[in-house]
Enzyme design. Structure first.
Site, PDB file in Angstrom:
ATOM      1  N   ASP A   1       9.540   0.269  -6.940  1.00 58.83           N
ATOM      2  CA  ASP A   1       8.991   0.579  -5.663  1.00 58.83           C
ATOM      3  C   ASP A   1       9.229   2.123  -5.174  1.00 58.83           C
ATOM      4  OD1 ASP A   1      11.517   0.623  -4.788  1.00 58.83           O
ATOM      5  OD2 ASP A   1      11.145  -1.136  -3.256  1.00 58.83           O
TER       6      ASP A   1
ATOM      7  N   ASN B   1      15.564  -8.585   5.040  1.00 59.59           N
ATOM      8  CA  ASN B   1      14.605  -9.725   5.513  1.00 59.59           C
ATOM      9  C   ASN B   1      14.120 -10.468   4.260  1.00 59.59           C
ATOM     10  OD1 ASN B   1      13.141  -7.515   4.141  1.00 59.59           O
ATOM     11  ND2 ASN B   1      11.708  -7.094   5.721  1.00 59.59           N
TER      12      ASN B   1
ATOM     13  N   HIS C   1      13.155  -8.883   1.476  1.00 56.86           N
ATOM     14  CA  HIS C   1      12.004  -8.491   0.644  1.00 56.86           C
ATOM     15  C   HIS C   1      12.540  -7.994  -0.817  1.00 56.86           C
ATOM     16  CE1 HIS C   1      13.480  -4.097   1.987  1.00 56.86           C
ATOM     17  NE2 HIS C   1      13.925  -4.517   0.968  1.00 56.86           N
TER      18      HIS C   1
ATOM     19  N   GLU D   1       6.999  -7.339   1.202  1.00 56.59           N
ATOM     20  CA  GLU D   1       7.751  -7.644   2.611  1.00 56.59           C
ATOM     21  C   GLU D   1       7.509  -9.256   2.722  1.00 56.59           C
ATOM     22  OE1 GLU D   1       9.707  -5.877   3.956  1.00 56.59           O
ATOM     23  OE2 GLU D   1       9.140  -3.948   4.481  1.00 56.59           O
TER      24      GLU D   1
HETATM   25  P1  PGA Z   1      20.631  -2.128  -0.174  1.00 53.41           P
HETATM   26  O1  PGA Z   1      18.979  -2.206  -0.245  1.00 53.41           O
HETATM   27  O2  PGA Z   1      21.052  -2.207  -1.567  1.00 53.41           O
HETATM   28  O3  PGA Z   1      20.709  -0.572   0.344  1.00 53.41           O
HETATM   29  O4  PGA Z   1      21.175  -3.167   0.632  1.00 53.41           O
HETATM   30  C1  PGA Z   1      18.345  -3.584  -0.806  1.00 53.41           C
HETATM   31  C2  PGA Z   1      16.864  -3.569  -0.495  1.00 53.41           C
HETATM   32  O5  PGA Z   1      16.562  -3.053   0.593  1.00 53.41           O
HETATM   33  O6  PGA Z   1      16.099  -3.969  -1.335  1.00 53.41           O
END
Ligand code: PGA
Length: 241
Positions: A67, A136, A138, A143
């Protein structure tokens, strides 16, 4: 879906690296999708070490980013491909022309998302998909509410994602509000998927993902319907299961 539990993030990162290395050894010419975020940094350290010691090579593999922030130029500090370069790509041996990134500031973004789908098709699909999980639920920038049949596209980032991204960039005001992401359907077609989940702050979302409904409201729950998925979690992350 297979869940492997280790004592801590250190052990998880070593194990994840051994899984990636085994995949690349057996499938040297496939497309590998890697995420950004804090979670995979330990994995990248291990992979960088394996390559430095000549125990692993990505010289026949392809890399595709999961992404990207929409509209963020390639040289911008917040460009997620730059993050991948700093922490991983620059330390290993992918050929330059085997690297696929979103042109996040392309004038015609629909053509750009179609181009990424074409790249995947040209290489017979995603080989290995490595994922973290957002606070959340995602997946990439898919999302909550992302349809399971969605493909690569532009998406509005939710407040929860903006807040968690603010940890990377210092302040929420500099976090881009839209992203580009490989779609849910696109991800589901990967030959093999590894999700890394570490830390107490991920325990609740991991619990919901595994014990709750399979629903677009929690995109990560979709992994339960996919083939060849391994969740690598440390003891803190499974503490609510
Ligand atoms: P993080 O983020 O590895 O910094 O916890 C994961 C994500 O938001 O997919």
């Amino acid at each position: 879906m297979n869940i492997i539990i280790k004592n801590n993030a250190f052990e998880i990162n070593e194990y994840a690296a051994s899984m990636v290395a085994a995949y690349v050894h057996n499938n040297p010419q496939r497309v590998l999708v890697f995420p950004t975020g804090n979670t995979p940094l330990g994995l990248y350290k291990n992979l960088n070490g394996l390559v430095a010691r000549k125990e692993l090579s990505f010289s026949s593999s392809y890399l595709l980013e999961l992404d990207e922030y929409l509209g963020i130029a390639a040289h911008d500090q917040r460009n997620l491909f730059q993050w991948l370069k700093r922490s991983f790509i620059d330390q290993v041996d992918f050929p330059e022309d085997h690297l696929y990134r979103f042109q996040a500031d392309a004038a015609d973004i629909d053509t750009e998302t179609r181009r990424i789908e074409q790249v995947i098709k040209k290489h017979n699909g995603i080989g290995l998909l490595v994922l973290g999980i957002g606070p959340n639920g995602h997946l990439g920038f898919n999302e909550p509410g992302s349809p399971f049949d969605s493909r690569t596209r532009v998406i509005d980032l939710t407040r929860a994602s903006l807040e968690s991204s603010a940890n990377y960039w210092g302040d929420i005001s500099v976090v881009p509000t839209q992203g580009l992401t490989l779609g849910m359907q696109t991800l589901s077609e990967a030959q093999q998927t590894i999700m890394i989940v570490t830390g107490k702050h991920k325990a609740d979302i991991l619990y919901q993902m595994i014990k709750g409904e399979v629903t677009p409201d929690l995109p990560a729950s979709f992994l339960r319907t996919m083939k060849n998925v391994t969740i690598l979690a440390d003891k803190d992350a499974v503490s609510m299961l």
